[in-house]
Design a protein around this motif. Structure first.
Motif, PDB file in Angstrom:
ATOM      1  N   GLY A  61       0.789  -1.224   0.000  1.00  0.00           N
ATOM      2  CA  GLY A  61       0.000   0.000   0.000  1.00  0.00           C
ATOM      3  C   GLY A  61       0.820   1.272   0.000  1.00  0.00           C
ATOM      4  O   GLY A  61       0.283   2.347  -0.218  1.00  0.00           O
ATOM      5  N   TRP A  79       0.314 -12.557  -2.709  1.00  0.00           N
ATOM      6  CA  TRP A  79       0.012 -12.084  -4.067  1.00  0.00           C
ATOM      7  C   TRP A  79      -1.143 -11.086  -4.038  1.00  0.00           C
ATOM      8  O   TRP A  79      -1.054  -9.988  -4.578  1.00  0.00           O
ATOM      9  CB  TRP A  79      -0.323 -13.250  -4.997  1.00  0.00           C
ATOM     10  N   GLU A  80      -2.226 -11.472  -3.399  1.00  0.00           N
ATOM     11  CA  GLU A  80      -3.416 -10.639  -3.365  1.00  0.00           C
ATOM     12  C   GLU A  80      -3.140  -9.301  -2.676  1.00  0.00           C
ATOM     13  O   GLU A  80      -3.564  -8.249  -3.147  1.00  0.00           O
ATOM     14  CB  GLU A  80      -4.556 -11.380  -2.656  1.00  0.00           C
ATOM     15  N   GLN A  81      -2.429  -9.366  -1.576  1.00  0.00           N
ATOM     16  CA  GLN A  81      -2.127  -8.149  -0.827  1.00  0.00           C
ATOM     17  C   GLN A  81      -1.270  -7.187  -1.658  1.00  0.00           C
ATOM     18  O   GLN A  81      -1.544  -5.990  -1.713  1.00  0.00           O
ATOM     19  CB  GLN A  81      -1.401  -8.510   0.466  1.00  0.00           C
ATOM     20  N   ALA A  83      -0.701  -7.286  -5.095  1.00  0.00           N
ATOM     21  CA  ALA A  83      -1.322  -6.909  -6.367  1.00  0.00           C
ATOM     22  C   ALA A  83      -2.380  -5.835  -6.161  1.00  0.00           C
ATOM     23  O   ALA A  83      -2.612  -5.008  -7.042  1.00  0.00           O
ATOM     24  CB  ALA A  83      -1.928  -8.132  -7.044  1.00  0.00           C
ATOM     25  N   GLY A  84      -2.985  -5.828  -4.994  1.00  0.00           N
ATOM     26  CA  GLY A  84      -3.990  -4.819  -4.697  1.00  0.00           C
ATOM     27  C   GLY A  84      -3.408  -3.445  -4.424  1.00  0.00           C
ATOM     28  O   GLY A  84      -4.137  -2.456  -4.368  1.00  0.00           O
ATOM     29  N   SER A  85      -2.091  -3.372  -4.278  1.00  0.00           N
ATOM     30  CA  SER A  85      -1.485  -2.082  -3.942  1.00  0.00           C
ATOM     31  C   SER A  85      -0.417  -1.631  -4.932  1.00  0.00           C
ATOM     32  O   SER A  85       0.202  -0.592  -4.727  1.00  0.00           O
ATOM     33  CB  SER A  85      -0.892  -2.138  -2.532  1.00  0.00           C
TER      34      SER A  85
END
Length: 163
Positions: A61, A79-81, A83-85
Motif C-alpha cells: 500500500g 500475491w493478493e495483498q 497486487a492490490g497495492s
C-alpha cells in the motif's frame, strides 16, 4: 528468485521514479538484528516466512518500489495483498544464469551445503515451485542477457506503456 537482481534493479527503478526503495530481506535483517541465514538456523524456514509476511504487511500500500525475497510472493495471501497495492514485476532468468549470479554465496539458506550440479538442480526446483506465482506478474522481464540498467529501462518502459 534469488540472483534475479531484485535489489539492484529495484534501487535503480526507485531512483528513476523518485520513490523510496525497500528490500524486504534487508528490512527483516534490520528488525531481527541478524542475517537471514542465521534466522533460518534459529527459527527455521517457517519462522523466517512469518517475518516475511509481516514485512509484506508493512510495505503493501505504500508508494514504494519493493524488492521481495525470492519466496515471498508464493506465500499465502501475499500475491493478493501486493497486487492490490501496486504492479508486480517478475525478473525472469534461467537457472544457469541465477547460479552464475549468486556463484558460491554462503548466505543462501535454501542452498546451504549444495555445490555445482546439486546447487543448480535446487535452483531449478525452487524456480519450478515458484513459477506459478511469479508468472502472474503484470510485467515479466527476461534478464538473462540484460544489465541491471537495461532491466530497469525495460520495467520503466512497460510501466509507461511501451513494449
Amino acid at each position: 528468485m534469488m540472483g534475479a537482481g531484485k535489489s539492484q534493479v529495484g534501487a535503480l527503478v526507485a531512483e528513476r521514479l523518485r520513490r523510496d526503495f525497500v528490500d524486504t530481506d534487508a528490512m527483516i535483517e534490520r528488525a531481527a538484528g541478524t542475517p537471514i541465514a542465521e534466522l533460518f538456523t534459529r527459527e527455521g524456514e517457517a519462522g523466517f516466512r512469518k517475518r516475511e509476511r509481516e514485512a509484506i504487511e508493512n510495505v503493501a500500500g505504500g508508494a514504494l518500489v519493493v524488492a521481495l525475497g525470492g519466496g515471498a510472493i508464493a506465500q499465502p495471501g501475499a500475491w493478493e495483498q501486493l497486487a492490490g497495492s501496486g504492479t508486480i514485476v517478475y525478473l525472469r532468468a534461467r537457472p544457469e544464469t541465477l547460479l552464475g549470479r549468486i556463484r558460491h554465496a554462503a548466505d543462501r539458506p535454501l542452498l546451504h551445503g549444495l555445490f555445482g550440479e546439486d546447487r543448480l538442480r535446487r535452483i531449478g526446483e525452487l524456480l519450478a515451485e515458484r513459477s506459478p506465482s511469479y508468472e502472474r506478474a503484470s510485467i515479466v522481464v527476461d534478464t538473462d542477457a540484460l544489465s541491471p540498467s537495461e532491466v530497469a529501462d525495460a520495467i520503466l518502459g512497460r510501466l509507461r506503456g511501451s513494449p
